[in-house]
Design a protein around this motif. Structure first.
Motif, PDB file in Angstrom:
ATOM      1  N   PHE A  87       0.824  -1.206   0.000  1.00  0.00           N
ATOM      2  CA  PHE A  87       0.000   0.000   0.000  1.00  0.00           C
ATOM      3  C   PHE A  87       0.858   1.256   0.000  1.00  0.00           C
ATOM      4  O   PHE A  87       0.544   2.238  -0.686  1.00  0.00           O
ATOM      5  CB  PHE A  87      -0.931   0.000   1.221  1.00  0.00           C
ATOM      6  N   SER A  88       1.955   1.240   0.743  1.00  0.00           N
ATOM      7  CA  SER A  88       2.828   2.425   0.814  1.00  0.00           C
ATOM      8  C   SER A  88       3.387   2.784  -0.559  1.00  0.00           C
ATOM      9  O   SER A  88       3.568   3.975  -0.877  1.00  0.00           O
ATOM     10  CB  SER A  88       3.969   2.184   1.799  1.00  0.00           C
ATOM     11  N   VAL A  89       3.653   1.773  -1.391  1.00  0.00           N
ATOM     12  CA  VAL A  89       4.165   2.026  -2.739  1.00  0.00           C
ATOM     13  C   VAL A  89       3.040   2.525  -3.639  1.00  0.00           C
ATOM     14  O   VAL A  89       3.256   3.401  -4.484  1.00  0.00           O
ATOM     15  CB  VAL A  89       4.811   0.754  -3.323  1.00  0.00           C
ATOM     16  N   MET A  90       1.833   1.979  -3.475  1.00  0.00           N
ATOM     17  CA  MET A  90       0.689   2.494  -4.236  1.00  0.00           C
ATOM     18  C   MET A  90       0.482   3.981  -3.964  1.00  0.00           C
ATOM     19  O   MET A  90       0.177   4.761  -4.872  1.00  0.00           O
ATOM     20  CB  MET A  90      -0.578   1.726  -3.868  1.00  0.00           C
ATOM     21  N   VAL A  91       0.653   4.362  -2.707  1.00  0.00           N
ATOM     22  CA  VAL A  91       0.528   5.778  -2.345  1.00  0.00           C
ATOM     23  C   VAL A  91       1.606   6.599  -3.053  1.00  0.00           C
ATOM     24  O   VAL A  91       1.343   7.677  -3.588  1.00  0.00           O
ATOM     25  CB  VAL A  91       0.625   5.956  -0.821  1.00  0.00           C
ATOM     26  N   GLY A  92       2.837   6.069  -3.050  1.00  0.00           N
ATOM     27  CA  GLY A  92       3.920   6.761  -3.730  1.00  0.00           C
ATOM     28  C   GLY A  92       3.670   6.915  -5.217  1.00  0.00           C
ATOM     29  O   GLY A  92       3.934   7.970  -5.803  1.00  0.00           O
ATOM     30  N   LYS A  93       3.125   5.877  -5.848  1.00  0.00           N
ATOM     31  CA  LYS A  93       2.795   5.964  -7.275  1.00  0.00           C
ATOM     32  C   LYS A  93       1.703   7.002  -7.504  1.00  0.00           C
ATOM     33  O   LYS A  93       1.731   7.739  -8.494  1.00  0.00           O
ATOM     34  CB  LYS A  93       2.351   4.599  -7.794  1.00  0.00           C
ATOM     35  N   GLY A  94       0.741   7.067  -6.581  1.00  0.00           N
ATOM     36  CA  GLY A  94      -0.297   8.080  -6.700  1.00  0.00           C
ATOM     37  C   GLY A  94       0.262   9.483  -6.589  1.00  0.00           C
ATOM     38  O   GLY A  94      -0.161  10.404  -7.306  1.00  0.00           O
ATOM     39  N   ALA A  95       1.237   9.662  -5.694  1.00  0.00           N
ATOM     40  CA  ALA A  95       1.866  10.973  -5.535  1.00  0.00           C
ATOM     41  C   ALA A  95       2.669  11.340  -6.787  1.00  0.00           C
ATOM     42  O   ALA A  95       2.631  12.490  -7.248  1.00  0.00           O
ATOM     43  CB  ALA A  95       2.764  10.976  -4.302  1.00  0.00           C
ATOM     44  N   LEU A  96       3.398  10.371  -7.351  1.00  0.00           N
ATOM     45  CA  LEU A  96       4.153  10.635  -8.573  1.00  0.00           C
ATOM     46  C   LEU A  96       3.227  10.939  -9.747  1.00  0.00           C
ATOM     47  O   LEU A  96       3.556  11.758 -10.615  1.00  0.00           O
ATOM     48  CB  LEU A  96       5.039   9.438  -8.915  1.00  0.00           C
ATOM     49  N   HIS A  97       2.088  10.263  -9.775  1.00  0.00           N
ATOM     50  CA  HIS A  97       1.100  10.520 -10.822  1.00  0.00           C
ATOM     51  C   HIS A  97       0.674  11.979 -10.797  1.00  0.00           C
ATOM     52  O   HIS A  97       0.590  12.641 -11.841  1.00  0.00           O
ATOM     53  CB  HIS A  97      -0.096   9.589 -10.609  1.00  0.00           C
ATOM     54  N   CYS A  98       0.434  12.489  -9.597  1.00  0.00           N
ATOM     55  CA  CYS A  98       0.093  13.908  -9.437  1.00  0.00           C
ATOM     56  C   CYS A  98       1.294  14.782  -9.766  1.00  0.00           C
ATOM     57  O   CYS A  98       1.185  15.772 -10.487  1.00  0.00           O
ATOM     58  CB  CYS A  98      -0.376  14.165  -8.006  1.00  0.00           C
ATOM     59  N   GLY A  99       2.463  14.399  -9.237  1.00  0.00           N
ATOM     60  CA  GLY A  99       3.654  15.226  -9.383  1.00  0.00           C
ATOM     61  C   GLY A  99       4.161  15.352 -10.797  1.00  0.00           C
ATOM     62  O   GLY A  99       4.756  16.369 -11.152  1.00  0.00           O
ATOM     63  N   SER A 100       3.943  14.341 -11.612  1.00  0.00           N
ATOM     64  CA  SER A 100       4.411  14.432 -12.997  1.00  0.00           C
ATOM     65  C   SER A 100       3.658  15.524 -13.750  1.00  0.00           C
ATOM     66  O   SER A 100       4.235  16.256 -14.557  1.00  0.00           O
ATOM     67  CB  SER A 100       4.274  13.087 -13.703  1.00  0.00           C
ATOM     68  N   GLY A 101       2.361  15.649 -13.478  1.00  0.00           N
ATOM     69  CA  GLY A 101       1.599  16.749 -14.079  1.00  0.00           C
ATOM     70  C   GLY A 101       2.082  18.092 -13.567  1.00  0.00           C
ATOM     71  O   GLY A 101       2.201  19.063 -14.326  1.00  0.00           O
ATOM     72  N   CYS A 102       2.384  18.147 -12.265  1.00  0.00           N
ATOM     73  CA  CYS A 102       2.928  19.374 -11.675  1.00  0.00           C
ATOM     74  C   CYS A 102       4.254  19.727 -12.338  1.00  0.00           C
ATOM     75  O   CYS A 102       4.510  20.894 -12.663  1.00  0.00           O
ATOM     76  CB  CYS A 102       3.138  19.205 -10.176  1.00  0.00           C
ATOM     77  N   MET A 103       5.091  18.725 -12.517  1.00  0.00           N
ATOM     78  CA  MET A 103       6.412  18.946 -13.114  1.00  0.00           C
ATOM     79  C   MET A 103       6.287  19.560 -14.504  1.00  0.00           C
ATOM     80  O   MET A 103       6.910  20.580 -14.815  1.00  0.00           O
ATOM     81  CB  MET A 103       7.157  17.613 -13.189  1.00  0.00           C
ATOM     82  N   LEU A 104       5.466  18.952 -15.341  1.00  0.00           N
ATOM     83  CA  LEU A 104       5.310  19.458 -16.701  1.00  0.00           C
ATOM     84  C   LEU A 104       4.699  20.860 -16.709  1.00  0.00           C
ATOM     85  O   LEU A 104       5.120  21.737 -17.475  1.00  0.00           O
ATOM     86  CB  LEU A 104       4.442  18.498 -17.521  1.00  0.00           C
ATOM     87  N   GLY A 105       3.715  21.078 -15.841  1.00  0.00           N
ATOM     88  CA  GLY A 105       3.092  22.391 -15.769  1.00  0.00           C
ATOM     89  C   GLY A 105       4.044  23.457 -15.281  1.00  0.00           C
ATOM     90  O   GLY A 105       4.088  24.578 -15.825  1.00  0.00           O
ATOM     91  N   ASP A 106       4.836  23.140 -14.267  1.00  0.00           N
ATOM     92  CA  ASP A 106       5.790  24.107 -13.725  1.00  0.00           C
ATOM     93  C   ASP A 106       6.867  24.452 -14.750  1.00  0.00           C
ATOM     94  O   ASP A 106       7.259  25.612 -14.887  1.00  0.00           O
ATOM     95  CB  ASP A 106       6.433  23.559 -12.451  1.00  0.00           C
TER      96      ASP A 106
END
Length: 244
Positions: A87-106
């Motif tokens: 579960f802890s890794v699923m959470v991390g993947k969810g955070a990266l999923h969000c962060g990748s959009g942030c990265m491209l937008g920034d």
């Protein structure tokens, strides 16, 4: 002038990120992910997460390929990423999923404001903010939020079989808190770097067209991951975000 050691360190960090992103780009081309948007998430996340993201991909990301899902379906089994990912890794993947959009937008917003300074004026420079950086942060948020919703939409809609309208509402619910938490960490580190670290080391801030700026942005994205992780734990645990 930035110290030679800092410049060399920034160049090395960026080259490492590019190398890791290229490696994972090749991997997702050869072994596409079952969730299509993750074919973008993994390489983009490697730009700032470097070797940690590469390790996570080979340890857990390969469990979510189309091949792995197909083989599991043939055997009448659950997809391996759902049974073999903590579960802890699923959470991390969810955070990266969000962060990748942030990265491209920034990245897009920072370069746009640098190349077309009038854009920063439209977002409050001189009228609301004396500091151009704050106006650009508003632009960063707009771009990051828009891309974050797109990424979340294309994750939720196929998994839940939602209509476009329902998918948009679900994406907003799933991504808003996570994205705000991510941007808080990113803004916080960039403020530290631009107002204290770079002036202390070099007597100036790092401009957008410098390797030092983007090396700092790599660390800012890691800070964003850390601040968004608890929020994603709650979102995934409560079922607002899908387990990946």
């Amino acid at each position: 002038m930035f110290p030679t050691w800092l410049h060399a360190l920034a160049v090395a960090s960026l080259l490492l990120g590019v190398a890791c992103a290229l490696l994972l780009s090749v991997q997702v081309i050869r072994h596409p992910q079952h969730m299509t948007v993750m074919n973008v998430v993994w390489p983009v996340s490697a730009l700032f997460g470097t070797v940690a993201v590469v390790w996570a991909y080979f340890r857990y990301g390969r469990l979510a390929t189309m091949e792995a899902h197909h083989h599991a379906k043939e055997r009448g089994e659950e997809p391996p990423n759902m049974t073999g990912t903590p579960f802890s890794v699923m959470v991390g993947k969810g955070a990266l999923h969000c962060g990748s959009g942030c990265m491209l937008g920034d990245v897009a917003a920072e370069w746009l404001a640098f190349l077309v300074p009038a854009v920063a004026v439209w977002f409050g420079w001189h009228s609301l903010f004396e500091e151009k950086m704050y106006a650009v942060w508003v632009l960063d948020f707009v771009f990051a939020y828009a891309l974050g919703i797109v990424f979340q939409y294309y994750a939720i809609v196929p998994m839940r079989g939602l209509s476009p309208g329902e998918g948009l509402v679900a994406a907003v619910k799933a991504d808003t808190a996570s994205l705000i938490a991510w941007q808080v960490g990113m803004y916080g580190f960039m403020a530290f770097a631009q107002f204290y670290l770079f002036p202390h080391l070099a007597g100036q801030r790092a401009p957008v067209n410098s390797v030092e700026f983007w090396a700092a942005m790599q660390l800012a994205m890691v800070a964003g991951f850390l601040t968004s992780y608890p929020v994603n734990w709650w979102l995934v645990g409560s079922g607002i975000k899908e387990r990946m």
